[in-house]
Design a protein around this motif. Structure first.
Motif, PDB file in Angstrom:
ATOM      1  N   CYS A 213       0.823  -1.133  -0.057  1.00 30.55           N
ATOM      2  CA  CYS A 213      -0.050   0.058   0.002  1.00 30.55           C
ATOM      3  C   CYS A 213       0.871   1.251  -0.059  1.00 30.55           C
ATOM      4  O   CYS A 213       0.385   2.187  -0.472  1.00 30.55           O
ATOM      5  CB  CYS A 213      -0.972  -0.071   1.202  1.00 30.55           C
ATOM      6  SG  CYS A 213      -2.259  -1.172   0.925  1.00 30.55           S
ATOM      7  N   ARG A 226      -7.490   0.292   1.338  1.00 31.91           N
ATOM      8  CA  ARG A 226      -6.522   0.103   2.316  1.00 31.91           C
ATOM      9  C   ARG A 226      -5.319   1.132   2.063  1.00 31.91           C
ATOM     10  O   ARG A 226      -4.676   1.957   3.041  1.00 31.91           O
ATOM     11  CB  ARG A 226      -5.726  -1.205   2.594  1.00 31.91           C
ATOM     12  CG  ARG A 226      -4.929  -1.470   3.860  1.00 31.91           C
ATOM     13  CD  ARG A 226      -4.466  -2.857   3.765  1.00 31.91           C
ATOM     14  NE  ARG A 226      -3.697  -3.022   5.139  1.00 31.91           N
ATOM     15  CZ  ARG A 226      -2.272  -3.017   5.134  1.00 31.91           C
ATOM     16  NH1 ARG A 226      -1.730  -2.627   3.992  1.00 31.91           N
ATOM     17  NH2 ARG A 226      -1.831  -3.099   6.477  1.00 31.91           N
ATOM     18  N   CYS A 229      -6.583   4.509   2.914  1.00 32.35           N
ATOM     19  CA  CYS A 229      -6.662   4.840   4.334  1.00 32.35           C
ATOM     20  C   CYS A 229      -5.350   5.320   4.945  1.00 32.35           C
ATOM     21  O   CYS A 229      -5.006   6.108   5.909  1.00 32.35           O
ATOM     22  CB  CYS A 229      -7.111   3.813   4.953  1.00 32.35           C
ATOM     23  SG  CYS A 229      -8.872   3.157   4.790  1.00 32.35           S
ATOM     24  N   PHE A 251      -8.165  -1.533  11.740  1.00 27.47           N
ATOM     25  CA  PHE A 251      -9.528  -1.767  10.808  1.00 27.47           C
ATOM     26  C   PHE A 251     -10.472  -2.477  11.847  1.00 27.47           C
ATOM     27  O   PHE A 251     -10.276  -3.477  12.480  1.00 27.47           O
ATOM     28  CB  PHE A 251      -9.323  -2.654   9.592  1.00 27.47           C
ATOM     29  CG  PHE A 251      -8.339  -1.818   8.774  1.00 27.47           C
ATOM     30  CD1 PHE A 251      -8.894  -0.852   7.808  1.00 27.47           C
ATOM     31  CD2 PHE A 251      -6.972  -1.863   8.758  1.00 27.47           C
ATOM     32  CE1 PHE A 251      -7.955  -0.018   6.867  1.00 27.47           C
ATOM     33  CE2 PHE A 251      -6.214  -1.363   7.980  1.00 27.47           C
ATOM     34  CZ  PHE A 251      -6.563  -0.320   6.894  1.00 27.47           C
ATOM     35  N   ILE A 261      -8.905  -7.174   6.221  1.00 30.47           N
ATOM     36  CA  ILE A 261      -7.599  -6.469   6.389  1.00 30.47           C
ATOM     37  C   ILE A 261      -7.159  -6.307   7.653  1.00 30.47           C
ATOM     38  O   ILE A 261      -8.040  -6.009   8.667  1.00 30.47           O
ATOM     39  CB  ILE A 261      -7.589  -5.201   5.520  1.00 30.47           C
ATOM     40  CG1 ILE A 261      -8.643  -4.275   5.725  1.00 30.47           C
ATOM     41  CG2 ILE A 261      -7.653  -5.594   3.887  1.00 30.47           C
ATOM     42  CD1 ILE A 261      -8.687  -3.038   5.210  1.00 30.47           C
TER      43      ILE A 261
END
Length: 341
Positions: A213, A226, A229, A251, A261
């Motif tokens: 990510c 993700r 975020c 999460f 996740i």
């Protein structure tokens, strides 16, 4: 120009805390193929099993946070609508819910009757996910086709990294940060990992490496919840002047047995307490209005879990709700960034 409407859309809420209303709401929500992305027969079976016991438990949770004038999420969304209407000069400002009332169908038909020529559709979700943004857009598209609505529709894209949003988020949290704290946890709504795999346009990036990510760009970033975020978190931390060791991310809201996740909020709360964190601030940046996931899941159950693990004080930082800087930021985003449906 007064014929350009703005339609704010949030998730929705049961009509009341009665078990029957909660069951009706959960059925509509969970049967959405963008929420439980399984073939209809299997989805129907799973939801039928969930609806045996969960409505009663959820009704009790809703009762614990319900306000005198109704669902917190609906009331706060209405307040946002009213304040946005004071700054949106192009036409009417309406509010719809993806599940429950007022429905997207009802509101779009009302706008058609009012004679507007264009509607900006604003899903009130900072980060992209099929179970939030896509389902709102597809429902609006379905209604437009089915009702043969005469106006054009633009869509506000996810605004997870937009400076106006991040500045409003930091400003809304500032009073709580200034009071002192040991740690800040940014708790986002979770997703099953398969949702990330399905939304990866390359099929070769999401969850293929531990730090994937951090390196997401282009179309991968555009569709990776993700990664977005993480961008929101780092952008907020920079705006708020936080160092890397002052905050972390997790999460929440897992449902079912599928792999979701990580890291999980429940486990993170206990780990932080065991690490010696006594005063913990928790923010929920996936939500722009406080709701059952913030007020009950974090503010009640999360606080109790943190204390039982050795922590002393968990402070839930309110969502943006109708914060003045957020109202102004949302209007600017809707004026500047919409794209065609």
């Amino acid at each position: 120009m007064t014929d350009h409407a703005l339609l704010l859309v949030n998730l929705g809420s049961p009509a009341s805390t009665e078990v029957a209303d909660v069951r009706r709401y959960l059925n509509q929500f969970l049967m959405d193929p963008y929420v439980i992305d399984l073939p209809w027969p299997l989805r129907r079976l799973i939801v039928a099993m969930i609806l045996i016991k969960r409505p009663a438990a959820s009704a009790e949770a809703y009762r614990s946070i319900w306000w005198e004038d109704g669902s917190p999420l609906v009331v706060l969304s209405q307040r946002l609508q009213q304040k946005v209407a004071e700054q949106w000069s192009r036409g009417p400002v309406e509010l719809a819910m993806r599940y429950g009332e007022p429905s997207i169908d009802t509101v779009l038909q009302r706008l058609a009757k009012s004679g507007v020529s264009r509607v900006t559709l604003a899903p009130l979700y900072p980060q992209f996910a099929d179970s939030t943004v896509t389902t709102v857009v597809e429902e609006a598209r379905r209604v437009q086709r089915a009702r043969d609505l005469p106006f054009a529709i633009d869509v506000l894209p996810p605004f997870y990294d937009q400076p106006e949003y991040l500045a409003a988020l930091a400003e809304s949290a500032r009073p709580y940060l200034q009071e002192g704290f040991d740690h800040l946890l940014l708790s986002y709504h979770g997703l099953p990992e398969r949702h990330l795999h399905k939304s990866d346009p390359t099929g070769a990036h999401c969850l293929k490496a531990e730090d994937c990510c951090l390196h997401a760009t282009g179309t991968v970033l555009d569709s990776c919840y993700r990664a977005q975020c993480l961008r929101t978190s780092s952008g907020f931390a920079e705006q708020a002047g936080l160092t890397d060791d002052q905050w972390s991310l997790s999460f929440q809201s897992r449902l079912g047995r599928a792999k979701w996740i990580e890291p999980y909020t429940e486990e993170t709360l206990e780990a932080l307490a065991r690490r010696g964190v006594k005063k913990l601030l928790v923010m929920c940046p996936a939500f722009v209005a406080d709701c059952i996931e913030t007020l009950e899941e974090i503010g009640d159950r999360g606080r109790e879990q943190f204390r039982e693990a050795g922590g002393e004080e968990l402070v839930l930082v309110p969502c943006l709700n109708d914060h003045p800087q957020w109202v102004t930021a949302l209007v600017k985003l809707c004026e500047r960034t919409p794209r065609a449906l």
